[in-house]
Structure formats: structure tokens, C-alpha cells
Scaffold this motif. Structure first.
Motif, mmCIF file in Angstrom:
data_model
loop_
_atom_site.group_PDB
_atom_site.id
_atom_site.type_symbol
_atom_site.label_atom_id
_atom_site.label_comp_id
_atom_site.label_asym_id
_atom_site.label_seq_id
_atom_site.Cartn_x
_atom_site.Cartn_y
_atom_site.Cartn_z
ATOM 1 N N ALA A 416 0.840 -1.203 0.000
ATOM 2 C CA ALA A 416 0.000 0.000 0.000
ATOM 3 C C ALA A 416 0.874 1.252 0.000
ATOM 4 C CB ALA A 416 -0.925 -0.006 1.213
ATOM 5 N N ALA A 417 1.915 1.237 0.824
ATOM 6 C CA ALA A 417 2.813 2.404 0.883
ATOM 7 C C ALA A 417 3.471 2.611 -0.475
ATOM 8 C CB ALA A 417 3.862 2.199 1.976
ATOM 9 N N ALA A 418 3.937 1.519 -1.087
ATOM 10 C CA ALA A 418 4.606 1.641 -2.392
ATOM 11 C C ALA A 418 3.640 2.111 -3.469
ATOM 12 C CB ALA A 418 5.221 0.289 -2.779
ATOM 13 N N ALA A 419 2.409 1.704 -3.374
ATOM 14 C CA ALA A 419 1.414 2.043 -4.404
ATOM 15 C C ALA A 419 0.751 3.397 -4.147
ATOM 16 C CB ALA A 419 0.347 0.952 -4.478
ATOM 17 N N GLY A 420 1.015 3.968 -2.975
ATOM 18 C CA GLY A 420 0.399 5.256 -2.663
ATOM 19 C C GLY A 420 -1.069 5.143 -2.289
ATOM 20 N N VAL A 421 -1.454 4.021 -1.737
ATOM 21 C CA VAL A 421 -2.846 3.839 -1.288
ATOM 22 C C VAL A 421 -2.900 4.041 0.229
ATOM 23 C CG1 VAL A 421 -4.758 2.194 -1.090
ATOM 24 C CG2 VAL A 421 -3.333 2.207 -3.152
ATOM 25 N N PRO A 422 -3.703 4.994 0.695
ATOM 26 C CA PRO A 422 -3.751 5.212 2.147
ATOM 27 C C PRO A 422 -4.439 4.043 2.864
ATOM 28 C CG PRO A 422 -5.328 6.648 1.014
ATOM 29 C CD PRO A 422 -4.565 5.920 -0.054
ATOM 30 N N VAL A 423 -3.764 3.498 3.882
ATOM 31 C CA VAL A 423 -4.354 2.411 4.665
ATOM 32 C C VAL A 423 -4.228 2.700 6.167
ATOM 33 C CG1 VAL A 423 -4.211 0.542 2.979
ATOM 34 C CG2 VAL A 423 -2.203 1.078 4.349
ATOM 35 N N PRO A 424 -4.827 3.820 6.629
ATOM 36 C CA PRO A 424 -4.675 4.163 8.050
ATOM 37 C C PRO A 424 -5.206 3.069 8.976
ATOM 38 C CG PRO A 424 -6.427 5.477 7.020
ATOM 39 C CD PRO A 424 -5.683 4.780 5.914
ATOM 40 N N GLY A 425 -6.244 2.385 8.554
ATOM 41 C CA GLY A 425 -6.817 1.329 9.402
ATOM 42 C C GLY A 425 -5.891 0.133 9.515
ATOM 43 N N PHE A 426 -5.441 -0.386 8.367
ATOM 44 C CA PHE A 426 -4.509 -1.525 8.369
ATOM 45 C C PHE A 426 -3.232 -1.156 9.118
ATOM 46 C CE2 PHE A 426 -5.925 -3.742 4.129
ATOM 47 C CZ PHE A 426 -7.070 -4.189 4.768
ATOM 48 N N GLY A 427 -2.729 0.042 8.821
ATOM 49 C CA GLY A 427 -1.457 0.472 9.404
ATOM 50 C C GLY A 427 -1.552 0.602 10.917
ATOM 51 N N ALA A 428 -2.625 1.242 11.386
ATOM 52 C CA ALA A 428 -2.785 1.441 12.831
ATOM 53 C C ALA A 428 -2.946 0.097 13.535
ATOM 54 C CB ALA A 428 -4.005 2.322 13.117
ATOM 55 N N ALA A 429 -3.680 -0.804 12.909
ATOM 56 C CA ALA A 429 -3.906 -2.113 13.536
ATOM 57 C C ALA A 429 -2.601 -2.891 13.634
ATOM 58 C CB ALA A 429 -4.951 -2.897 12.743
ATOM 59 N N LEU A 430 -1.823 -2.849 12.558
ATOM 60 C CA LEU A 430 -0.552 -3.577 12.563
ATOM 61 C C LEU A 430 0.411 -2.965 13.588
ATOM 62 C CD1 LEU A 430 1.273 -5.766 11.383
ATOM 63 C CD2 LEU A 430 1.850 -4.213 9.511
ATOM 64 N N SER A 431 0.437 -1.648 13.667
ATOM 65 C CA SER A 431 1.316 -0.992 14.645
ATOM 66 C C SER A 431 0.909 -1.342 16.067
ATOM 67 C CB SER A 431 1.278 0.530 14.476
ATOM 68 O OG SER A 431 1.939 0.892 13.297
ATOM 69 N N TYR A 432 -0.387 -1.430 16.298
ATOM 70 C CA TYR A 432 -0.864 -1.792 17.635
ATOM 71 C C TYR A 432 -0.412 -3.216 17.980
ATOM 72 C CZ TYR A 432 -4.112 -2.775 21.455
ATOM 73 O OH TYR A 432 -4.660 -3.127 22.662
ATOM 74 N N PHE A 433 -0.574 -4.108 17.011
ATOM 75 C CA PHE A 433 -0.156 -5.505 17.180
ATOM 76 C C PHE A 433 1.333 -5.564 17.520
ATOM 77 C CE2 PHE A 433 1.872 -9.037 14.818
ATOM 78 C CZ PHE A 433 1.257 -10.153 15.365
ATOM 79 N N ASP A 434 2.142 -4.798 16.768
ATOM 80 C CA ASP A 434 3.582 -4.815 17.012
ATOM 81 C C ASP A 434 3.928 -4.180 18.359
ATOM 82 O OD1 ASP A 434 4.560 -6.256 14.836
ATOM 83 O OD2 ASP A 434 4.458 -4.514 13.503
ATOM 84 N N ALA A 435 3.204 -3.124 18.706
ATOM 85 C CA ALA A 435 3.480 -2.460 19.985
ATOM 86 C C ALA A 435 3.205 -3.407 21.148
ATOM 87 C CB ALA A 435 2.632 -1.195 20.123
ATOM 88 N N LEU A 436 2.119 -4.173 21.041
ATOM 89 C CA LEU A 436 1.789 -5.094 22.139
ATOM 90 C C LEU A 436 2.835 -6.186 22.274
ATOM 91 C CD1 LEU A 436 -2.002 -6.048 22.343
ATOM 92 C CD2 LEU A 436 -0.701 -4.445 23.734
ATOM 93 N N ARG A 437 3.347 -6.664 21.155
ATOM 94 C CA ARG A 437 4.184 -7.872 21.234
ATOM 95 C C ARG A 437 5.666 -7.572 21.455
ATOM 96 N NH1 ARG A 437 7.435 -8.975 17.336
ATOM 97 N NH2 ARG A 437 7.346 -7.308 15.813
#
Ligand code: 6PG
Length: 480
Positions: A416-437
Motif C-alpha cells: 500500500a505504501a509503495a502504491a500510494g494507497v492510504p491504509v490508516p486502518g490496516f497500518g494502525a492495527a498492525l502498529s498496535y499488534f507490534d506495539a503489544l508484542r
């Protein structure tokens, strides 16, 4: 004969709820500020059951069995106070006043405490499922006293959706608990929709799929773990053609600015106060705001650069694999949004002294409501097994789901980042997952900064207490 229950406010939701009650054998007193709506309800639907048409609220009160039960279905806001005040004058101690609109739970708490002093039961009730649900079985989230639920509950349970013979209605908790849980439900609804939107955008932009092809993908997804009302209707919306004719897709004719009535925003405002990181919901609310800032978008278009032809710049060797990656990313992100929502319900219950059974909330969301989904059964199981589960993400089933999906999830966010497609939902969820673990977070560095510029102190990993470092002096540490 006297009525079992009354509905005042006969716009679509109120009218459908009244019909649902009548169809289920209850005698319903119906009232609307302007008589026309009452008349048309009686003219069109009197064959469905027993209605008593009422001219005034005094009529409503006279027509009811005791304890009287009146459901107020007026648009949330000042109008609600007016109707409640009028009814409070007419009702007697022990009577039950139900607010079935999307009221803010803080208003509900205020109204409940004022009416309690007068001996009345005020039951702020979340009702989800839109027009269709109100008529054929919504998910119902009543607050108020357990005593009020004893007489009101069976009526509500008789008109709610049922899943495996269990009604999608239960007593949520005291005073504003029902409206609180409905608010979080709507926040999750926002997050769910945002994630669906991002999936659609990615598949369309990166793979160049047509709306018809995308409808088919969502239809297929709806046969697996993602099975849910929102995925089902996504396929329907994507398959729709322009109602004004031609072969063009309906979705391409709709102005791309998402509106909102406020429940998602309330969820985030309250989450900030409670200190619950509902980042998935917050990003969904902000994404709606961004879409609505037309002037900024016009100004930025053509000034800010990105990949011009994303589908050419981003090499996706295997389109089917990418579709499957997006499906996994969607499911994992959705799990995070629900995990955050349930955390918020737990935090709200603690702050407002409600006894909310999280498993029961998942149970009543399995049918009738907008976020109804197959995987709510899994959430119910998780909280039934471990009521004090620290996070839904550590439940064995959900941990396996997000762990198995994480590689796909990372590929999707990177693409998504490479293609220039905004994914605030996917990105925030993944960051939360990484922050927890993660073992260690950069929070330690931030504590250092705070201590340096403001002597805000820090705690150590290897000793109890709070400390301050003499940054401008000899750099020694002292206990704070
Ligand atoms: C429901 C819905 C309903 C409301 C939507 C739309 O549970 O039936 O949540 O209450 O129509 O939340 O809200 P927005 O206009 O804010 O998108």
C-alpha cells in the motif's frame, strides 16, 4: 384492553419497532407529535397486530398497563429531553421510560439519575440494525436497573434477533451502560467499514479489478471467517449499477466524502478520557474527516506527488496471492479493532461501575446489528473461557489468527505504501499488534526526554521508585 407497551416517535425506526412489537403479540400504544404518522401506521399495518392510536402523551399514559412502559424513539438531542420531561410529568413511580435513540451515555446517566429521584426507571437502550433490524429483529442493548429489566426484558427479548435460540438482547448494566455499549458498537462499525474500504481501494488500485470483480471477491470472502453483514452488503453495493442508467458502477457515481452523525467521534472522545487506545476506530473517524476536506484535497491534488500508475509500479506477481493477503490483513485488522473495542467496554465498566459481561456483549452482537459477524461466536467463547482475558489478541484462537496472518498483513501495508494507497486502518492495527508484542518500546527514550526537559522523572527496570537525573549538573541520579 390496555396496551402492553407504547412507542412515541414514529419515524422509520419507531414505526418499525412498533410493528415488530405488534407482530410479536404485544398490544402497542402508538403516538407521534404530528398525527399524520400515527394515522398512516394504523392505515397500513393495523392488520399486523394490536395498535392503540394515541392523540397525546397523556393518552399514551392512560392506555397502558402498569408498570407502564414507553419507548421514546425521537432523534437524539434536545428533542429527547423535551419528550422525557413531558412523560415524566405524566408517569408514576415504578413506570419505565425507554430511550431507544442513539443518545450519548453521559446524557443518559444524567437523565437516569434525575428520573430515579422521581421513582421512575429510565432505560437508555442501544438498538442496532437499521430499519430492517427494527422491523425483523434488532440487537438490543438496554441499560438501567435490573428491576426494570425484569418486566421490560422479556418484551425486548421477544422482538430482538435470535441466534441459535438465544435472543440478541440482554441487560447490559446500570444507567448509561446500554448506550455506552451501543456507542462502542458504532465505533467498531466505523473501523470495520474503514477496513473494508481500504481492502476495496487496494484491490482496485493495485490489481486493477473492476467493481463487479470486487463484488465477487467480497461474496467469496463472505463464505469464510469474514462472514458478516458488512461484507455481504459490500458485495451488494459494489455490484450495483448507476441507478440513472448505463453500465457504470454505482460506487463510481457517489461523492467520495463519508458523512457521520457522531457516535464514532464520541467513542474516540471517551476513549481518550479512559486512556484506551482505540486506534483503529480513531483512524476510521479521521479518515471520514479527511475525505470531507474537499478544499484541501483539491489543493493537494497535482501538488503532492505519488506513484502515477500504482498498478505498474508495484509488482504483484500473483494476483490471487495478493487477494488472499488482503483478506488476511482485513481479518487481522478487524480482530484488532474488536480487541480495542472490548478493552474500551471493560475500561468504561470500571470507570462507571458497571458490571458488564463481555462474553454476553459478543453474544448479543451475533445477530440483528450492523456489525453482526460469524467471528463474534469466537469472541463469545474467548470471554466465556477467560472472563478477565487481558486482550482478545492473546486468546489462543485470535493469537493464532493474527500470527498466521502477520506476514500477509506486513506485505499488504508495504505494498500500500509503495502504491500510494492510504491504509490508516490496516497500518494502525498492525502498529498496535507490534506495539503489544515487542519486548521494548521507545517509550523509554520518551521518558528520558521528559525527564531532561521537565524533570518529569522516570522509573527504572531494575529498581522500585521514581528517579530524576541531574541533566544540567553532575548527571547523578536522585530519587524523586
Ligand atoms: C446501527 C447503526 C445506526 C446508525 C449508523 C450510522 O447500529 O443500526 O449504527 O445507529 O445509522 O451508525 O451512523 P453514521 O451516520 O455516523 O455513519
Amino acid at each position: 384492553d390496555k396496551a402492553d407497551i407504547a412507542v412515541t416517535g414514529l419515524a422509520t425506526m419507531g414505526r418499525n419497532l412498533a410493528r415488530n412489537l405488534a407482530r410479536n403479540g404485544h398490544t402497542v400504544a402508538v403516538h407521534n407529535r404530528t398525527r399524520k404518522r400515527t394515522d398512516s401506521l394504523i392505515a397500513e399495518y393495523s392488520g399486523e397486530g394490536n395498535f392503540i392510536a394515541c392523540e397525546s402523551l397523556a393518552d399514551v399514559v392512560r392506555s397502558l398497563k402498569r408498570p407502564r412502559k414507553v419507548i421514546v424513539m425521537v432523534q437524539a438531542g434536545a428533542g429527547t429531553d423535551e419528550v422525557i420531561d413531558q412523560l415524566a410529568e405524566l408517569l408514576e413511580p415504578g413506570d419505565i421510560l425507554v430511550d431507544g435513540g442513539n443518545a450519548h451515555f453521559i446524557d443518559t446517566r444524567r437523565r437516569e439519575s434525575a428520573l430515579r429521584e422521581r421513582g421512575l426507571h429510565f432505560v437508555g437502550t442501544g438498538i442496532s440494525g437499521g430499519e430492517e433490524g427494527a422491523l425483523n429483529g434488532p440487537s438490543i442493548m438496554p441499560g438501567g436497573t435490573a428491576e426494570a429489566y425484569k418486566t421490560l426484558g422479556p418484551i425486548l427479548e421477544s422482538i430482538s434477533a435470535q441466534v441459535d435460540g438465544t435472543p440478541c438482547c440482554t441487560h447490559v448494566g446500570a444507567d448509561g451502560a446500554g448506550h455506552f455499549v451501543k456507542m462502542v458498537h458504532n465505533g467498531i462499525e466505523y473501523a470495520d467499514m474503514q477496513l473494508i474500504g481500504e481492502s476495496y481501494d487496494l484491490l482496485r488500485t493495485v490489481l486493477g479489478k473492476t467493481p463487479d470483480e470486487l463484488a465477487e471477491i467480497f461474496r467469496t470472502w463472505n463464505t469464510g471467517d469474514l462472514e458478516s453483514f458488512l461484507i455481504e452488503i459490500t458485495a451488494e453495493v459494489l455490484a450495483a449499477k448507476d441507478p440513472r442508467g448505463g453500465e457504470g458502477a454505482f460506487v463510481d457515481k457517489v461523492l467520495d466524502q463519508t458523512e457521520q452523525k457522531g457516535t464514532g467521534r464520541w467513542t474516540v472522545q471517551i476513549a481518550l478520557d479512559l486512556g484506551t487506545p482505540v486506534s483503529g476506530i480513531a483512524e476510521a473517524v479521521f479518515a471520514r474527516s479527511v475525505s470531507g476536506h474537499a478544499e484541501q484535497r483539491d489543493a493537494a491534488r497535482g501538488v503532492l506527488e505519488g506513484p502515477s500508475e500504482p498498478s505498474e509500479k508495484v509488482a504483484v506477481d500473483n494476483a490471487d496471492q495478493f487477494v488472499e493477503d488482503v483478506r488476511r490483513a482485513l481479518y487481522a485488522s478487524k480482530v484488532v479493532a474488536y480487541a480495542q473495542g472490548f478493552d474500551m467496554i471493560r475500561a468504561g465498566a470500571e470507570a462507571y461501575d458497571w458490571n458488564i459481561d463481555l462474553g454476553a456483549m459478543a453474544t448479543i452482537w451475533r445477530g440483528g446489528c450492523i456489525i453482526r459477524a460469524r467471528f463474534l461466536d469466537r469472541i463469545r467463547e474467548a470471554y466465556e473461557k477467560t472472563p478477565d482475558l487481558p486482550s482478545l489478541l492473546v486468546d489462543p484462537y485470535f493469537a493464532r489468527t493474527v500470527n498466521e496472518g502477520q506476514e500477509a498483513w506486513r506485505r499488504v501495508v508495504a505494498t500500500a505504501a509503495a502504491a500510494g494507497v492510504p491504509v490508516p486502518g490496516f497500518g494502525a492495527a498492525l502498529s498496535y499488534f507490534d506495539a503489544l508484542r515487542r519486548d521494548r518500546l521507545p517509550a523509554a527514550l520518551l521518558q528520558g526526554l521528559r525527564d531532561l526537559f521537565g524533570a518529569h522523572t522516570y522509573r527504572r527496570t531494575d529498581a522500585e521508585g521514581s528517579f530524576h537525573l541531574e541533566w544540567s549538573g553532575d548527571r547523578s541520579e536522585r530519587e524523586a
